[in-house]
Motif scaffolding. Sequence first.
Motif, PDB file in Angstrom:
ATOM      1  N   MET A   1      -1.970  61.113  -1.721  1.00  8.77           N
ATOM      2  CA  MET A   1      -2.920  60.155  -2.211  1.00  8.77           C
ATOM      3  C   MET A   1      -3.256  59.539  -0.894  1.00  8.77           C
ATOM      4  SD  MET A   1      -2.011  57.201  -4.985  1.00  8.77           S
ATOM      5  CE  MET A   1      -3.373  56.073  -5.409  1.00  8.77           C
ATOM      6  N   PRO A   2      -4.538  59.132  -0.771  1.00  9.43           N
ATOM      7  CA  PRO A   2      -5.015  58.467   0.453  1.00  9.43           C
ATOM      8  C   PRO A   2      -4.538  57.266   0.351  1.00  9.43           C
ATOM      9  CG  PRO A   2      -6.736  59.558  -0.975  1.00  9.43           C
ATOM     10  CD  PRO A   2      -5.386  59.687  -1.639  1.00  9.43           C
ATOM     11  N   SER A   3      -4.470  56.506   1.665  1.00  8.09           N
ATOM     12  CA  SER A   3      -4.005  55.245   1.796  1.00  8.09           C
ATOM     13  C   SER A   3      -5.005  54.081   1.620  1.00  8.09           C
ATOM     14  CB  SER A   3      -3.668  54.933   3.193  1.00  8.09           C
ATOM     15  OG  SER A   3      -2.459  55.809   3.658  1.00  8.09           O
ATOM     16  N   THR A   4      -4.641  53.073   0.998  1.00  9.71           N
ATOM     17  CA  THR A   4      -5.440  52.170   0.741  1.00  9.71           C
ATOM     18  C   THR A   4      -5.544  50.750   1.638  1.00  9.71           C
ATOM     19  OG1 THR A   4      -3.996  50.762  -0.473  1.00  9.71           O
ATOM     20  CG2 THR A   4      -5.041  52.604  -1.648  1.00  9.71           C
ATOM     21  N   ILE A   5      -6.165  49.913   1.514  1.00  6.30           N
ATOM     22  CA  ILE A   5      -6.406  48.680   2.588  1.00  6.30           C
ATOM     23  C   ILE A   5      -5.145  48.006   2.276  1.00  6.30           C
ATOM     24  CG2 ILE A   5      -7.672  47.296   0.601  1.00  6.30           C
ATOM     25  CD1 ILE A   5      -9.127  46.262   3.423  1.00  6.30           C
ATOM     26  N   ARG A   6      -4.683  48.182   0.833  1.00  8.69           N
ATOM     27  CA  ARG A   6      -3.361  47.342   0.712  1.00  8.69           C
ATOM     28  C   ARG A   6      -2.062  47.652   1.491  1.00  8.69           C
ATOM     29  NH1 ARG A   6      -3.043  44.012  -3.525  1.00  8.69           N
ATOM     30  NH2 ARG A   6      -4.750  44.752  -4.236  1.00  8.69           N
ATOM     31  N   ASP A   7      -2.252  49.213   1.592  1.00  7.67           N
ATOM     32  CA  ASP A   7      -1.031  49.734   2.436  1.00  7.67           C
ATOM     33  C   ASP A   7      -1.079  49.378   3.857  1.00  7.67           C
ATOM     34  OD1 ASP A   7      -0.297  51.331   0.158  1.00  7.67           O
ATOM     35  OD2 ASP A   7      -1.872  52.825   0.612  1.00  7.67           O
ATOM     36  N   VAL A   8      -2.414  49.468   4.471  1.00  2.95           N
ATOM     37  CA  VAL A   8      -2.598  49.114   5.650  1.00  2.95           C
ATOM     38  C   VAL A   8      -2.091  47.558   5.852  1.00  2.95           C
ATOM     39  CG1 VAL A   8      -4.218  48.600   7.536  1.00  2.95           C
ATOM     40  CG2 VAL A   8      -4.373  50.569   6.190  1.00  2.95           C
ATOM     41  N   ALA A   9      -2.393  46.712   4.959  1.00  8.94           N
ATOM     42  CA  ALA A   9      -1.979  45.307   5.048  1.00  8.94           C
ATOM     43  C   ALA A   9      -0.462  45.103   5.224  1.00  8.94           C
ATOM     44  CB  ALA A   9      -2.712  44.430   4.068  1.00  8.94           C
ATOM     45  N   LYS A  10       0.177  45.752   4.179  1.00 10.51           N
ATOM     46  CA  LYS A  10       1.512  45.948   3.897  1.00 10.51           C
ATOM     47  C   LYS A  10       2.014  46.670   5.401  1.00 10.51           C
ATOM     48  CE  LYS A  10       5.505  47.514   0.918  1.00 10.51           C
ATOM     49  NZ  LYS A  10       5.750  48.439  -0.150  1.00 10.51           N
ATOM     50  N   LYS A  11       1.931  47.513   5.881  1.00 11.19           N
ATOM     51  CA  LYS A  11       2.405  48.141   7.052  1.00 11.19           C
ATOM     52  C   LYS A  11       2.255  47.219   8.215  1.00 11.19           C
ATOM     53  CE  LYS A  11       3.132  52.256   9.582  1.00 11.19           C
ATOM     54  NZ  LYS A  11       4.341  52.359   9.480  1.00 11.19           N
ATOM     55  N   ALA A  12       1.095  46.449   8.410  1.00  7.76           N
ATOM     56  CA  ALA A  12       0.760  45.700   9.523  1.00  7.76           C
ATOM     57  C   ALA A  12       1.329  44.230   9.224  1.00  7.76           C
ATOM     58  CB  ALA A  12      -0.727  45.605   9.929  1.00  7.76           C
ATOM     59  N   LYS A  13       1.894  43.895   8.113  1.00  5.41           N
ATOM     60  CA  LYS A  13       2.372  42.561   7.683  1.00  5.41           C
ATOM     61  C   LYS A  13       1.423  41.538   7.932  1.00  5.41           C
ATOM     62  CE  LYS A  13       7.119  43.933   9.095  1.00  5.41           C
ATOM     63  NZ  LYS A  13       8.189  43.839   9.853  1.00  5.41           N
ATOM     64  N   VAL A  14       0.312  41.788   7.456  1.00  4.10           N
ATOM     65  CA  VAL A  14      -1.008  40.727   7.319  1.00  4.10           C
ATOM     66  C   VAL A  14      -1.356  40.820   5.836  1.00  4.10           C
ATOM     67  CG1 VAL A  14      -1.533  40.860   9.740  1.00  4.10           C
ATOM     68  CG2 VAL A  14      -2.654  42.479   7.957  1.00  4.10           C
ATOM     69  N   GLY A  15      -2.413  40.003   5.720  1.00  3.48           N
ATOM     70  CA  GLY A  15      -3.212  39.974   4.284  1.00  3.48           C
ATOM     71  C   GLY A  15      -4.163  40.918   4.218  1.00  3.48           C
ATOM     72  N   ILE A  16      -4.623  41.260   2.999  1.00  3.79           N
ATOM     73  CA  ILE A  16      -5.795  42.258   2.797  1.00  3.79           C
ATOM     74  C   ILE A  16      -6.910  41.721   3.716  1.00  3.79           C
ATOM     75  CG2 ILE A  16      -7.539  43.220   1.194  1.00  3.79           C
ATOM     76  CD1 ILE A  16      -5.151  43.468  -0.587  1.00  3.79           C
ATOM     77  N   ALA A  17      -7.281  40.212   3.410  1.00  2.00           N
ATOM     78  CA  ALA A  17      -8.309  39.672   4.190  1.00  2.00           C
ATOM     79  C   ALA A  17      -8.348  39.721   5.706  1.00  2.00           C
ATOM     80  CB  ALA A  17      -8.407  38.232   3.942  1.00  2.00           C
ATOM     81  N   THR A  18      -7.422  39.917   6.273  1.00  2.00           N
ATOM     82  CA  THR A  18      -7.020  39.997   7.798  1.00  2.00           C
ATOM     83  C   THR A  18      -7.472  41.617   8.032  1.00  2.00           C
ATOM     84  OG1 THR A  18      -5.395  38.449   7.932  1.00  2.00           O
ATOM     85  CG2 THR A  18      -5.749  40.062   9.438  1.00  2.00           C
ATOM     86  N   VAL A  19      -7.174  42.381   7.222  1.00  2.36           N
ATOM     87  CA  VAL A  19      -7.674  43.734   7.539  1.00  2.36           C
ATOM     88  C   VAL A  19      -9.083  44.001   7.371  1.00  2.36           C
ATOM     89  CG1 VAL A  19      -7.349  46.344   6.825  1.00  2.36           C
ATOM     90  CG2 VAL A  19      -5.457  44.834   6.778  1.00  2.36           C
ATOM     91  N   SER A  20      -9.714  43.379   6.507  1.00  2.00           N
ATOM     92  CA  SER A  20     -11.099  43.493   6.414  1.00  2.00           C
ATOM     93  C   SER A  20     -11.940  42.567   7.458  1.00  2.00           C
ATOM     94  CB  SER A  20     -11.408  42.715   4.928  1.00  2.00           C
ATOM     95  OG  SER A  20     -12.758  42.594   4.825  1.00  2.00           O
ATOM     96  N   ARG A  21     -11.483  41.717   8.235  1.00  2.00           N
ATOM     97  CA  ARG A  21     -11.884  41.134   9.166  1.00  2.00           C
ATOM     98  C   ARG A  21     -11.938  42.009  10.274  1.00  2.00           C
ATOM     99  NH1 ARG A  21      -8.699  36.502   7.567  1.00  2.00           N
ATOM    100  NH2 ARG A  21      -9.726  35.050   6.380  1.00  2.00           N
ATOM    101  N   VAL A  22     -10.659  42.879  10.595  1.00  2.00           N
ATOM    102  CA  VAL A  22     -10.598  43.742  11.735  1.00  2.00           C
ATOM    103  C   VAL A  22     -11.731  44.710  11.550  1.00  2.00           C
ATOM    104  CG1 VAL A  22      -9.218  45.419  12.614  1.00  2.00           C
ATOM    105  CG2 VAL A  22      -8.273  43.093  11.944  1.00  2.00           C
ATOM    106  N   LEU A  23     -11.844  45.348  10.255  1.00  2.00           N
ATOM    107  CA  LEU A  23     -12.837  46.421  10.035  1.00  2.00           C
ATOM    108  C   LEU A  23     -14.162  46.012  10.102  1.00  2.00           C
ATOM    109  CD1 LEU A  23     -11.338  47.745   6.595  1.00  2.00           C
ATOM    110  CD2 LEU A  23     -11.239  48.871   8.950  1.00  2.00           C
ATOM    111  N   ASN A  24     -14.268  44.532  10.264  1.00  2.00           N
ATOM    112  CA  ASN A  24     -15.829  43.953  10.268  1.00  2.00           C
ATOM    113  C   ASN A  24     -15.943  43.660  11.696  1.00  2.00           C
ATOM    114  OD1 ASN A  24     -16.800  44.860   7.465  1.00  2.00           O
ATOM    115  ND2 ASN A  24     -15.771  42.902   6.807  1.00  2.00           N
ATOM    116  N   ASN A  25     -15.073  43.781  12.418  1.00  2.00           N
ATOM    117  CA  ASN A  25     -15.200  43.195  13.922  1.00  2.00           C
ATOM    118  C   ASN A  25     -15.158  41.709  14.107  1.00  2.00           C
ATOM    119  OD1 ASN A  25     -14.815  45.640  15.250  1.00  2.00           O
ATOM    120  ND2 ASN A  25     -16.999  46.162  14.739  1.00  2.00           N
ATOM    121  N   SER A  26     -14.693  40.902  12.912  1.00  2.00           N
ATOM    122  CA  SER A  26     -14.599  39.586  13.142  1.00  2.00           C
ATOM    123  C   SER A  26     -13.858  39.076  14.342  1.00  2.00           C
ATOM    124  CB  SER A  26     -14.057  39.019  11.822  1.00  2.00           C
ATOM    125  OG  SER A  26     -13.906  37.584  11.933  1.00  2.00           O
TER     126      SER A  26
END
Length: 340
Positions: free
Chosen positions: A1-26
């Motif tokens: 099953m493909p990984s989700t943004i929630r999986d990335v947030a959990k592994k990196a120990k950050v919130g989903i919003a932080t992952v989104s900011r990284v993806l958008n080069n904030s």
Amino acid sequence: MPSTIRDVAKKAKVGIATVSRVLNNSPAVSDETRQRVLNAIDELNYKPNLIARQLSIGKTQTIGVILPYLTLPSYVERLRGIQSVLDESNYDLILFVAEIPSKRDTFFEKLADKSRADGLIIISLPPTDEQAERFIHENQPVVLVDAYHSRLSSIIVNDIQGGRLATKHLIELGHKKIAYISDYLNTPFYPSMQYRYKGYRKALEEEKIPYYQKYHLQGDRGRFYAQQMTRQLLNLKDPPTAIFAASDTHAIGALDVAQEVGIKVPDELSVIGYDGIRDAEYVNLTTIEQNLFESGVESASMLLTMLREKPSDVYKAELSIKLVIRNTTAPPPNPDNHNL
């Protein structure tokens, strides 16, 4: 099953919003946190949902290119330049081929809407005042190439000067019977043909060489039609000693016919082209060279600048042209007898 943004947030120990900011080069993410998120993305082989990401940032991540032809060498070379820049960006290229005015008008109307493309590069298709106003009203960034409107950004060359330069080269060799073959001049497409014609007329006038209508032929675009026009010229009772072809494609068509009927180039007929396509070098064609690849690079770079900064700003750039002398131009035969 493909990984989700929630999986990335959990592994990196950050919130989903932080992952989104990284993806958008904030910039609102520390370097350490950004690297941790990127490592998690890499380890989980996470691939963001493109459509969802586009919706979240309000962009299509695409650049539309509207042009009248897709296969002619000059357009291919410009597209290569555009793609070389977009390859280094987050934008994809979408092509829209408008071979007739009604298609051009449809594309101009639909693509003024930013939900279709984040910006447009328009090649050889000058917009009307009304169409330019629509782009401005919709805040759609536009860069024109081989076309001009005072209220839109553009990449141009001085085609009047180019036409003059080509004709002056033939005159300086001793030619007075100089023909000009081109696309139809009275068309909403590729205005450069008309500008090159103006340069041709200007050079003749400066040297007090009469203009003769019989030496100016226009027709549909392409090598086949250039061949037809060249046959017509060479069948005249008093044929030209030189042909200024408004594009290298026209010039190569003229060379085809000269070879077909046994006329030696440049000993019996001189031919000069315009554009500087790669085939011009292969056939040793004298030409006016404009850097087509560079015009593509400059147009894409200009558009990306507008997207990063102020889409409403108007930028202008004029690229250089130069005469490249090869083996298809020489003094006319019987120079003492070439006067009309």
